[in-house]
Scaffold this motif. Structure first.
Motif, PDB file in Angstrom:
ATOM      1  N   LEU A  64      35.193  25.819  10.772  1.00 40.22           N
ATOM      2  CA  LEU A  64      34.254  26.313   9.513  1.00 40.22           C
ATOM      3  C   LEU A  64      34.731  25.918   8.295  1.00 40.22           C
ATOM      4  CD1 LEU A  64      32.690  29.323  11.488  1.00 40.22           C
ATOM      5  CD2 LEU A  64      31.688  27.405  11.505  1.00 40.22           C
ATOM      6  N   ALA A  65      35.861  26.358   8.261  1.00 40.09           N
ATOM      7  CA  ALA A  65      36.370  26.201   6.898  1.00 40.09           C
ATOM      8  C   ALA A  65      36.455  24.717   6.394  1.00 40.09           C
ATOM      9  CB  ALA A  65      37.749  26.806   6.585  1.00 40.09           C
ATOM     10  N   LYS A  70      26.367  23.455   5.026  1.00 45.27           N
ATOM     11  CA  LYS A  70      25.746  24.629   4.516  1.00 45.27           C
ATOM     12  C   LYS A  70      25.817  25.834   5.707  1.00 45.27           C
ATOM     13  CE  LYS A  70      21.560  27.119   2.975  1.00 45.27           C
ATOM     14  NZ  LYS A  70      20.072  26.703   2.618  1.00 45.27           N
ATOM     15  N   ALA A  72      27.895  26.008   8.241  1.00 47.27           N
ATOM     16  CA  ALA A  72      29.248  26.260   8.355  1.00 47.27           C
ATOM     17  C   ALA A  72      29.611  27.797   7.591  1.00 47.27           C
ATOM     18  CB  ALA A  72      30.382  25.405   8.070  1.00 47.27           C
ATOM     19  N   ARG A  73      29.207  27.644   6.153  1.00 51.30           N
ATOM     20  CA  ARG A  73      29.450  28.920   5.357  1.00 51.30           C
ATOM     21  C   ARG A  73      28.652  30.018   5.889  1.00 51.30           C
ATOM     22  NH1 ARG A  73      31.472  24.950   3.994  1.00 51.30           N
ATOM     23  NH2 ARG A  73      33.118  25.784   5.083  1.00 51.30           N
ATOM     24  N   ILE A  74      27.606  29.851   6.579  1.00 55.39           N
ATOM     25  CA  ILE A  74      27.049  31.126   6.912  1.00 55.39           C
ATOM     26  C   ILE A  74      27.356  31.567   8.222  1.00 55.39           C
ATOM     27  CG2 ILE A  74      24.530  31.617   8.111  1.00 55.39           C
ATOM     28  CD1 ILE A  74      23.251  29.535   5.909  1.00 55.39           C
ATOM     29  N   GLU A  76      30.309  31.320   9.116  1.00 58.35           N
ATOM     30  CA  GLU A  76      31.616  31.960   8.886  1.00 58.35           C
ATOM     31  C   GLU A  76      31.555  33.506   8.661  1.00 58.35           C
ATOM     32  OE1 GLU A  76      35.597  30.523   6.141  1.00 58.35           O
ATOM     33  OE2 GLU A  76      33.705  29.885   5.712  1.00 58.35           O
ATOM     34  N   LYS A  77      30.457  33.717   7.746  1.00 64.95           N
ATOM     35  CA  LYS A  77      29.984  35.045   7.434  1.00 64.95           C
ATOM     36  C   LYS A  77      29.798  35.915   8.773  1.00 64.95           C
ATOM     37  CE  LYS A  77      28.595  34.369   2.682  1.00 64.95           C
ATOM     38  NZ  LYS A  77      27.140  34.496   1.911  1.00 64.95           N
TER      39      LYS A  77
END
Length: 159
Positions: A64-65, A70, A72-74, A76-77
């Motif tokens: 994910l990093a 976009k 991937a950021r979500i 990750e959270k």
């Protein structure tokens, strides 16, 4: 007139109560996190979900990093939240966790109007997603299976 409950249904409800109590005694090996009403197309989010499913938590964070998406950021959270739930609520260690389930469901759609030529209008659908990630502890899965088998034997012997 008095309403009478048949004996068979009474036995059944007692059986289900016992079963529920016994199931709650099983060791907890998974934690879940859900992000709802996220403004991203489910199709785009599923592409990322498919890449991390089945991977260890560390590997999933690495994937994910380095993903430019976009979604991937979500994800990750949501994954961080699932790991935190596993640690704080169930006392599971992060080293043994892996992503057992990762799926994206459709949320509601916002409909917007797009003006076209000759006075016409098209409808644009802005899609939303519900993202769910479940992490499990690999080291406790065998213990869980054994406990579940014992429980099933116990339940079947009571019937």
């Amino acid at each position: 007139m008095k309403l009478q409950v048949p004996r068979s249904s009474l036995k059944r409800s007692i059986f289900h109560k016992k079963r529920k109590e016994l199931l709650s005694s099983l060791p907890k090996i998974e934690a879940k996190a859900v992000a709802r009403y996220i403004r991203i197309s489910p199709r785009k989010a599923r592409a990322i979900a498919n890449t991390i499913r089945g991977k260890s938590v560390e590997e999933a964070f690495q994937i994910l990093a380095f993903s430019p998406k976009k979604a991937a950021r979500i994800m990750e959270k949501v994954l961080k939240s699932a790991v935190a739930n596993a640690e704080n609520n169930f006392g599971l260690s992060v080293e043994n966790l892996y992503v057992s389930e990762c799926y994206v469901n459709d949320g509601p759609r916002m409909k917007r109007i797009w003006p076209r030529g000759r006075g016409r209008a098209d409808i644009i659908q802005k899609r939303m997603s519900h993202i769910t990630i479940v992490v499990r502890d690999r080291s406790k899965e065998d213990e869980y299976r054994k406990a579940l088998e014992e429980l099933e034997k116990k339940i079947s012997s009571e019937e």
